[in-house]
Design a protein around this motif. Structure first.
Motif, mmCIF file in Angstrom:
data_model
loop_
_atom_site.group_PDB
_atom_site.id
_atom_site.type_symbol
_atom_site.label_atom_id
_atom_site.label_comp_id
_atom_site.label_asym_id
_atom_site.label_seq_id
_atom_site.Cartn_x
_atom_site.Cartn_y
_atom_site.Cartn_z
ATOM 1 N N GLY A 277 115.435 80.984 -45.799
ATOM 2 C CA GLY A 277 114.613 80.974 -44.603
ATOM 3 C C GLY A 277 115.130 81.944 -43.555
ATOM 4 O O GLY A 277 114.353 82.655 -42.907
ATOM 5 N N SER B 225 111.172 77.009 -52.358
ATOM 6 C CA SER B 225 111.294 78.097 -51.388
ATOM 7 C C SER B 225 111.244 79.455 -52.079
ATOM 8 O O SER B 225 110.741 80.436 -51.521
ATOM 9 C CB SER B 225 112.593 77.951 -50.585
ATOM 10 O OG SER B 225 113.724 77.995 -51.426
ATOM 11 N N VAL C 248 110.060 77.339 -44.350
ATOM 12 C CA VAL C 248 111.186 77.123 -45.271
ATOM 13 C C VAL C 248 112.346 76.460 -44.542
ATOM 14 O O VAL C 248 112.955 75.508 -45.044
ATOM 15 C CB VAL C 248 111.615 78.463 -45.904
ATOM 16 C CG1 VAL C 248 112.913 78.288 -46.691
ATOM 17 C CG2 VAL C 248 110.524 78.990 -46.822
#
Length: 207
Positions: free
Chosen positions: A88, A147, A196
């Motif tokens: 992320g 993810s 995320v």
């Protein structure tokens, strides 16, 4: 007792087999993204395209993401959640970098080469379709793979954006389609990064 033992053994073997499948797929998509980054970024520099360089930067980010995913694959849930969090952060950094590149492109005002954009944009789309297909069946297995699949889905959106920008640059003979698409790609990166990170944070705390 024997039945329970066989059942446990079967579950363990299934988990190990799934991880081997995950590892093999991640190695393949890592190689694809690394090669495409070199090719597409070089084309983006030559073409002077913000959108093409943004898409190439995404390839580099994905290569890092897949490497982190491989590292976390056989580790604990805490490691997997940490890997998702790192991904992320990488996506967030790429989004900010793309936004800065768009601002620089606005200042230069030079139209990019639509021919190079179309050719390498189409090549990147084909490569990412292969990656997306390989990753789709793993997307519900854990936060790490979820993810990773999210990154691959964003790639397809970016590729379509590059092709659209190339067509508009050719039609209008203007840098603005490239600038606008580059800005939209930055927005997609930032939105995905927040998603995320938002999903990984509670799992990281719980682990």
């Amino acid at each position: 007792m024997a039945s329970d033992c066989c059942s446990a053994k079967s579950t363990t073997l299934e988990t190990l087999a799934r991880r081997r499948d995950q590892r093999r797929v991640l190695v393949i998509v890592l190689a694809i993204n690394a090669v495409m980054f070199v090719a597409e970024f070089g084309a983006g520099v030559i073409a002077g395209s913000a959108a093409l360089m943004a898409d190439a930067s995404d390839m580099l980010g994905d290569a890092v993401v897949y490497a982190v995913s491989l590292y976390a694959l056989s580790r604990s849930d805490r490691w997997k959640a940490g890997a998702a969090m790192l991904k992320g952060v990488v996506i967030l950094a790429l989004g900010i970098g793309i936004a800065v590149n768009v601002v620089l492109k606005i200042r230069s005002g030079v139209p990019p080469s639509s021919t190079l954009m179309l050719g390498f944009g189409a090549l990147a789309l084909a490569a990412n379709l292969v990656c997306f297909r390989l990753l789709t069946r793993f997307r519900h297995q854990d936060v790490n793979m979820a993810s990773t699949w999210e990154c691959s889905r964003n790639d397809l959106i970016n590729n379509c954006g590059v092709l659209l920008a190339a067509g508009l640059v050719w039609w209008l003979a203007s840098p603005w389609p490239d600038i606008v698409i580059g800005g939209l790609m930055a927005a997609v990166f930032l939105r995905s990064a927040l998603r995320v990170i938002g999903e990984a944070a509670p799992q990281l705390r719980a682990a």
